[in-house]
Design an enzyme around this catalytic site. Structure first.
Site, PDB file in Angstrom:
ATOM      1  CE1 TYR A   1       3.218   9.009  -6.851  1.00  0.00           C
ATOM      2  CE2 TYR A   1       1.542   8.543  -8.497  1.00  0.00           C
ATOM      3  CZ  TYR A   1       1.887   8.895  -7.209  1.00  0.00           C
ATOM      4  OH  TYR A   1       0.908   9.130  -6.288  1.00  0.00           O
TER       5      TYR A   1
ATOM      6  CB  SER B   1      -3.338   3.807   1.046  1.00  0.00           C
ATOM      7  OG  SER B   1      -2.844   2.605   1.613  1.00  0.00           O
ATOM      8  N   PRO B   2      -6.598   2.652  -0.385  1.00  0.00           N
ATOM      9  CG  PRO B   2      -7.767   1.943  -2.276  1.00  0.00           C
ATOM     10  CD  PRO B   2      -6.595   2.782  -1.851  1.00  0.00           C
ATOM     11  CG  LEU B   3      -7.040  -2.592  -1.068  1.00  0.00           C
ATOM     12  CD1 LEU B   3      -6.597  -3.824  -1.847  1.00  0.00           C
ATOM     13  CD2 LEU B   3      -8.484  -2.730  -0.636  1.00  0.00           C
TER      14      LEU B   3
ATOM     15  N   GLY C   1      -2.277  -0.448   2.330  1.00  0.00           N
ATOM     16  CA  GLY C   1      -1.033  -1.164   2.065  1.00  0.00           C
ATOM     17  C   GLY C   1      -1.190  -2.667   1.989  1.00  0.00           C
ATOM     18  N   GLY C   2      -2.417  -3.137   1.671  1.00  0.00           N
ATOM     19  CA  GLY C   2      -2.672  -4.563   1.544  1.00  0.00           C
ATOM     20  C   GLY C   2      -3.274  -5.198   2.785  1.00  0.00           C
TER      21      GLY C   2
ATOM     22  CG  LEU D   1      -8.076  -2.661   5.116  1.00  0.00           C
ATOM     23  CD1 LEU D   1      -8.668  -1.282   4.815  1.00  0.00           C
ATOM     24  CD2 LEU D   1      -8.742  -3.264   6.345  1.00  0.00           C
ATOM     25  N   GLY D   2      -6.785  -6.433   2.267  1.00  0.00           N
ATOM     26  CA  GLY D   2      -6.974  -7.259   1.082  1.00  0.00           C
ATOM     27  C   GLY D   2      -6.942  -8.752   1.340  1.00  0.00           C
ATOM     28  N   GLY D   3      -7.158  -9.165   2.596  1.00  0.00           N
ATOM     29  CA  GLY D   3      -7.130 -10.588   2.908  1.00  0.00           C
ATOM     30  C   GLY D   3      -5.752 -11.106   3.229  1.00  0.00           C
TER      31      GLY D   3
END
Length: 329
Positions: A53, A215-217, A219-220, A222-224
């Site tokens: 990282y 990656s629970p969203l 890559g975004g 699922l974040g609206g």
């Protein structure tokens, strides 16, 4: 904060995992330290990183930022369950010199010492294989891990991006050697990407590994993302933009946002809360770039999804079903 044991171990970890991949590339050192302080104050004790990282010419930078945070004292290291990873090539970009990547005994020895130096600590709680190494015998890997445990440099071993059969192979090999084996698996898992339910998560449950979704969203997505596009003009980029170019995926995301809008729920918080309901999941990795994003993730811990919402989510994002029934009679 809610805590649970990591897989079959006695190690207690928070149900949210602080991912640090943005520390360095997206978030400067000062803000990264502030986010880690806020996470610890909120009760998050499980921090995840990797030796690569920082990326590019800055590989290792994220571990360095965590190390300078630990160096401030105040019980920071003692309160933290620290996980890092080994596999990626740590040589300079374009440098093809051998033995600076993968899971040979030589690279594991070299990599753990370098991570410990950057992290300014004398041990790593969970040392994770970042990827499957198809060229190194599994017994060689476990021999190297056994030495590190005996030296007190690591306490547990985990995997990341392993298929179910590799989890089984690794832990059967460890059992033959009288070793504990893998105690955690980090896998891509979220509402929009549920293939892990077919083999990876059942294998993890069978062998007593805690499942740590990354990656629970998604890559975004699922974040609206569509609402943000409509209200602020901020369009998705990268993989999210590519995914939304598919009309089927865009339709799913629109149905998802419409459902949550009807119930007055925030999409990103629901995506995290859904993962917390899933069998075998220890806690998802959240990778905030800002303190506000961390606060949003923490709200997901208090969110209880109704049966109606859970059922509707399954309709929008159906899982693959269990193995072998998903692909056989």
């Amino acid at each position: 904060m809610k805590y649970t044991q990591l897989g079959r171990t006695g190690l207690e970890v928070s149900r949210l995992v602080l991912g640090t991949m943005n520390f360095g590339p997206q978030t400067d050192e000062s803000d990264s330290h502030a986010i880690m302080d806020a996470a610890l104050a909120a009760g998050i004790n499980y921090f995840d990183t990797a030796n690569v990282y920082g990326w590019g010419e800055n590989k290792g930078r994220t571990e360095q930022i965590i190390g300078t945070w630990f160096a401030q004292g105040g019980g920071r290291r003692d309160k933290t369950v620290l996980a890092t990873k080994v596999y990626g090539n740590m040589a300079g970009d374009g440098d093809t010199w051998p033995n600076h990547h993968k899971l040979s005994a030589l690279n594991i020895r070299r990599a753990v010492d370098a991570s410990l130096k950057r992290l300014q600590t004398d041990y790593i709680d969970i040392y994770q294989f970042h990827h499957v190494d198809r060229s190194t015998p599994v017994d060689e890997i476990w021999q190297a891990i056994e030495v590190l445990i005996q030296q007190g440099k690591i306490l547990y071993a985990g995997s990341s991006n392993f298929p179910g059969w590799k989890i089984a192979q690794a832990n059967e090999a460890a059992a033959r050697r009288g070793q504990v084996g893998l105690v955690s698996e980090q896998c891509l898992y979220n509402l929009a990407e549920r293939r892990a339910e077919m083999e990876v998560i059942p294998a993890a449950q069978e062998y007593g590994l805690g499942v740590i979704p990354w990656s629970p969203l998604h890559g975004g997505l699922l974040g609206g993302v569509l609402k943000k596009e409509a209200t602020s003009g901020r369009r998705a980029s990268g993989r999210s933009a590519e995914a939304l170019a598919d009309s089927t995926i865009r339709g799913q995301i629109q149905s998802y946002e419409d459902l949550l809008d009807k119930h007055g729920l925030a999409p990103g918080e629901v995506a995290l809360a859904w993962l917390l309901t899933r069998p075998g999941v220890t806690g998802p990795i959240v990778g905030p770039r800002t303190a506000e994003q961390l606060e949003s993730a923490l709200r997901a811990l208090e969110l209880e999804l109704s049966d109606e919402v859970l059922s509707s989510l399954d309709e929008i994002f159906p899982g693959p079903g269990p193995s072998p029934e998903a692909f056989a009679w």
